[in-house]
Design a protein around this motif. Sequence first.
Motif, PDB file in Angstrom:
ATOM      1  N   TYR A  42     -11.911  -8.463   0.465  1.00 21.98           N
ATOM      2  CA  TYR A  42     -11.339  -7.724  -0.671  1.00 21.98           C
ATOM      3  C   TYR A  42     -11.408  -6.207  -0.459  1.00 21.98           C
ATOM      4  N   THR A  43     -11.136  -5.754   0.733  1.00 18.36           N
ATOM      5  CA  THR A  43     -11.242  -4.328   1.070  1.00 18.36           C
ATOM      6  C   THR A  43     -10.557  -3.427   0.051  1.00 18.36           C
ATOM      7  N   ASN A  44     -11.365  -2.552  -0.578  1.00 20.65           N
ATOM      8  CA  ASN A  44     -10.874  -1.534  -1.515  1.00 20.65           C
ATOM      9  C   ASN A  44     -10.154  -2.096  -2.742  1.00 20.65           C
ATOM     10  N   VAL A  45     -10.406  -3.361  -3.062  1.00 22.10           N
ATOM     11  CA  VAL A  45      -9.854  -3.942  -4.291  1.00 22.10           C
ATOM     12  C   VAL A  45     -10.834  -3.657  -5.422  1.00 22.10           C
ATOM     13  N   ILE A  46     -10.413  -2.853  -6.373  1.00 25.97           N
ATOM     14  CA  ILE A  46     -11.300  -2.463  -7.467  1.00 25.97           C
ATOM     15  C   ILE A  46     -11.697  -3.688  -8.286  1.00 25.97           C
ATOM     16  N   GLY A  47     -13.011  -3.844  -8.468  1.00 22.13           N
ATOM     17  CA  GLY A  47     -13.515  -4.985  -9.213  1.00 22.13           C
ATOM     18  C   GLY A  47     -13.832  -6.184  -8.346  1.00 22.13           C
ATOM     19  N   GLU A  56      -8.637   7.062 -10.016  1.00 20.02           N
ATOM     20  CA  GLU A  56      -8.200   7.773 -11.210  1.00 20.02           C
ATOM     21  C   GLU A  56      -7.889   6.847 -12.368  1.00 20.02           C
ATOM     22  N   ASP A  57      -7.491   5.600 -12.065  1.00 19.88           N
ATOM     23  CA  ASP A  57      -7.130   4.662 -13.119  1.00 19.88           C
ATOM     24  C   ASP A  57      -8.344   4.067 -13.822  1.00 19.88           C
ATOM     25  N   GLN A  58      -9.530   4.260 -13.250  1.00 19.96           N
ATOM     26  CA  GLN A  58     -10.731   3.812 -13.936  1.00 19.96           C
ATOM     27  C   GLN A  58     -11.081   4.812 -15.035  1.00 19.96           C
ATOM     28  N   PRO A  59     -11.455   4.349 -16.216  1.00 14.10           N
ATOM     29  CA  PRO A  59     -11.735   5.278 -17.321  1.00 14.10           C
ATOM     30  C   PRO A  59     -12.898   6.208 -17.004  1.00 14.10           C
ATOM     31  N   TRP A  60     -12.743   7.477 -17.393  1.00 11.67           N
ATOM     32  CA  TRP A  60     -13.826   8.445 -17.235  1.00 11.67           C
ATOM     33  C   TRP A  60     -14.764   8.355 -18.427  1.00 11.67           C
ATOM     34  N   THR A  96      -6.683   2.618  -2.897  1.00 10.85           N
ATOM     35  CA  THR A  96      -7.394   1.523  -3.546  1.00 10.85           C
ATOM     36  C   THR A  96      -6.363   0.539  -4.088  1.00 10.85           C
ATOM     37  N   PHE A  97      -6.829  -0.644  -4.483  1.00  8.91           N
ATOM     38  CA  PHE A  97      -5.907  -1.724  -4.825  1.00  8.91           C
ATOM     39  C   PHE A  97      -6.349  -2.438  -6.091  1.00  8.91           C
ATOM     40  N   GLU A  98      -5.381  -2.947  -6.821  1.00  9.09           N
ATOM     41  CA  GLU A  98      -5.663  -3.708  -8.029  1.00  9.09           C
ATOM     42  C   GLU A  98      -5.918  -5.181  -7.695  1.00  9.09           C
ATOM     43  N   LYS A  99      -6.674  -5.847  -8.559  1.00  8.58           N
ATOM     44  CA  LYS A  99      -6.933  -7.269  -8.349  1.00  8.58           C
ATOM     45  C   LYS A  99      -5.636  -8.067  -8.235  1.00  8.58           C
ATOM     46  N   ARG A 100      -4.701  -7.763  -9.110  1.00  7.20           N
ATOM     47  CA  ARG A 100      -3.465  -8.541  -9.129  1.00  7.20           C
ATOM     48  C   ARG A 100      -2.624  -8.315  -7.882  1.00  7.20           C
ATOM     49  N   SER A 101      -2.909  -7.220  -7.151  1.00  2.00           N
ATOM     50  CA  SER A 101      -2.099  -6.894  -5.979  1.00  2.00           C
ATOM     51  C   SER A 101      -2.310  -7.881  -4.837  1.00  2.00           C
ATOM     52  N   ILE A 102      -3.431  -8.616  -4.852  1.00  5.20           N
ATOM     53  CA  ILE A 102      -3.702  -9.527  -3.732  1.00  5.20           C
ATOM     54  C   ILE A 102      -3.383 -10.990  -4.070  1.00  5.20           C
ATOM     55  N   GLU A 103      -2.825 -11.223  -5.246  1.00  5.79           N
ATOM     56  CA  GLU A 103      -2.428 -12.593  -5.602  1.00  5.79           C
ATOM     57  C   GLU A 103      -1.279 -13.032  -4.688  1.00  5.79           C
ATOM     58  N   GLY A 104      -1.477 -14.134  -3.987  1.00  6.51           N
ATOM     59  CA  GLY A 104      -0.458 -14.633  -3.067  1.00  6.51           C
ATOM     60  C   GLY A 104      -0.266 -13.759  -1.843  1.00  6.51           C
ATOM     61  N   GLU A 105      -1.267 -12.974  -1.503  1.00  8.97           N
ATOM     62  CA  GLU A 105      -1.176 -12.039  -0.387  1.00  8.97           C
ATOM     63  C   GLU A 105      -0.975 -12.770   0.940  1.00  8.97           C
ATOM     64  N   THR A 106      -0.004 -12.329   1.728  1.00 10.09           N
ATOM     65  CA  THR A 106       0.249 -12.912   3.050  1.00 10.09           C
ATOM     66  C   THR A 106      -0.635 -12.235   4.086  1.00 10.09           C
ATOM     67  N   LYS A 107      -0.650 -12.785   5.306  1.00  7.55           N
ATOM     68  CA  LYS A 107      -1.445 -12.185   6.378  1.00  7.55           C
ATOM     69  C   LYS A 107      -0.947 -10.774   6.675  1.00  7.55           C
ATOM     70  N   GLY A 108       0.371 -10.589   6.678  1.00  4.45           N
ATOM     71  CA  GLY A 108       0.914  -9.266   6.923  1.00  4.45           C
ATOM     72  C   GLY A 108       0.505  -8.275   5.860  1.00  4.45           C
ATOM     73  N   GLU A 109       0.511  -8.688   4.585  1.00  5.02           N
ATOM     74  CA  GLU A 109       0.109  -7.813   3.494  1.00  5.02           C
ATOM     75  C   GLU A 109      -1.386  -7.489   3.571  1.00  5.02           C
ATOM     76  N   ARG A 155     -14.701  15.070  -7.522  1.00  4.32           N
ATOM     77  CA  ARG A 155     -13.456  15.104  -8.309  1.00  4.32           C
ATOM     78  C   ARG A 155     -13.399  13.974  -9.329  1.00  4.32           C
ATOM     79  N   LEU A 156     -13.802  12.768  -8.909  1.00  9.68           N
ATOM     80  CA  LEU A 156     -13.731  11.619  -9.811  1.00  9.68           C
ATOM     81  C   LEU A 156     -14.911  11.552 -10.779  1.00  9.68           C
ATOM     82  N   SER A 157     -15.908  12.418 -10.565  1.00 17.71           N
ATOM     83  CA  SER A 157     -16.989  12.508 -11.551  1.00 17.71           C
ATOM     84  C   SER A 157     -16.525  13.308 -12.773  1.00 17.71           C
ATOM     85  N   LEU A 158     -15.404  14.000 -12.587  1.00 20.83           N
ATOM     86  CA  LEU A 158     -14.823  14.819 -13.653  1.00 20.83           C
ATOM     87  C   LEU A 158     -13.581  14.133 -14.227  1.00 20.83           C
TER      88      LEU A 158
END
Length: 413
Positions: free
Chosen positions: A139-144, A158-162, A270-283, A361-364
Motif C-alpha cells: 500500500y505504498t503511500n496510500v493514506i490510511g 493537504e487533503d488531511q484535515p489540519w 500520495t494516494f487515496e484508498k479508493r484509488s487502488i480498488e481493482g488496481e492492475t499490475k501496471g497501475e 509546511r503540513l504542520s501549518l
Amino acid sequence: MTTVQKKAVLGQTNPIAHLTEADIEQLGHELDAIRQEVLDTRGAGDAAYIRKVIDTQRKLELGSRAVLLFSAFPPAWVLGTLGLSVSKILDNMEIGHNILHGQWDWMRDPKIHSSVWEWDMASPAEQWKHSHNELHHTYTNVIGKDNDLGYGIMRVDEDQPWTPSSLAQPVFCFINAVFFEYGIAAYDLELGAVIAKKQTKDPDFRRRAKQVLTKIRKQATKDYVVHPLLSIPTGSFLPTLAANFTANVVRNLWSNSVILCGHFPEGVETFEKRSIEGETKGEWYVRQMLGSANISGSKALHIMTGNLSHQIEHHLFPDLPSNRYAEIAPKVQALFEKYDLTYCARPMPQQVASAWHKVIRLSLPNGWLATTNKKNAPQQLAILYKMATGDRRTRRLLGRKLESESRAMAKAA
C-alpha cells in the motif's frame, strides 16, 4: 487512480493525465522485462557481494568495540564510536533490511535467509516483515493504509484535515528520528491503534509486545551493560556507555533521514484508498514510481543507505538484490522519460531539506506558509493563533480564506 486526480480541480497538473490504460499496461510489461533480466543473471558475483558486506560489518563492529574498551582516551572514543555507528548502519540498511526482504533467499544459504535473520534493532524481524514487506510495499503511500507514511503521528497530505495538534509534528518527527528504532517497534506493534481501541489485553497483542520487550532487553543489555562492564578495567565504563548510545542515535538519525528521503520529499505523490480498488499490475508499478524518490550520490552513499538511495527501483522490485539497483536505474529512468513521468532524484541534503520542508509546511494550515512574508507575519501569526485556539467553524472559515489567497498568488505567479 491517485490523489493527483484532484490536482485538476485545484488547477494543477495531473502527471498521469496523458497516460492511457494501454500505456500503463505496456509500461508494466517493460518493467517486468527489466526485473526478469536481473533474475536471469544473478549469481556468484551477487552472493560474493552480500557475504563481503556482512564480513566487513562484523569485523568493523568487533574492531570498534575492541577500541571502545579504551574509550576513556578521547581518540579511541571518537574512532570506536564512528566505527560502531557505521557498523550499525550497515547492519540495518544494506544487510538487515535487504535480507529480510528475501533478496538473498535464492542463495539457499541457511545463514543468510529472511526466515532466520535477526538484526540490531528494537523491532523483531518477523513483526517488521509484516508491517514493512506486506503492508508498506503493498500500500505504498496510500493514506490510511500505509502507516510508514507519517508513522501515524504526522499530517502527510493537504487533503488531511489540519488540527492544532498538527503544529507539533516537527517536534514529533524529530523525537521519532532520534529514537527511530523504538518508534518502528511501536509502529510494528500498531501500538497507537491498540491503545485507542482499548485492545491492550488482546492475547495476540500481548504476545507480540512480549517479543518486542524481549528484543529491547537483549539489545539494551548488550549495548548498555555487557560492553560497558568489559571496559571497567581501563576506566572506560561511562565513555563506552556514551559511545553505544551515540552510535544508536547516529544510526537512528541516518535511517530516519533515508526513509524520509524515499517517500516524503516535495513532488512525491500520495494516494487515496479508493484509488487502488481493482488496481492492475501496471497501475501498481505507476504508484511505486510516483510515490518514491531517489538520492543521488556515490557508491559509498548507496551502500550506506542500503541502496534505498534507489528507492524507486527498490519499490518497483523489492525482492531483487540491492547491489543491482544502480545497474537498472538508468533503464528505469529511461522509462520515466519515455512515458513523460518525473524521476524524483536529488542529492541527500536537498532531499532531507525537502522532506523537512514538507513536514513543517503540513504542520501549518494549507496556504499559511505560502501567503506569509516578512511584512504580513504579525497578521499571519494572529490568524494562526485564532485557528489554533478557535472552534472547527473558525478553523474552516480561516482555512478557506488562506487556501483562496494561496491559489490566487499561484495563478498570478
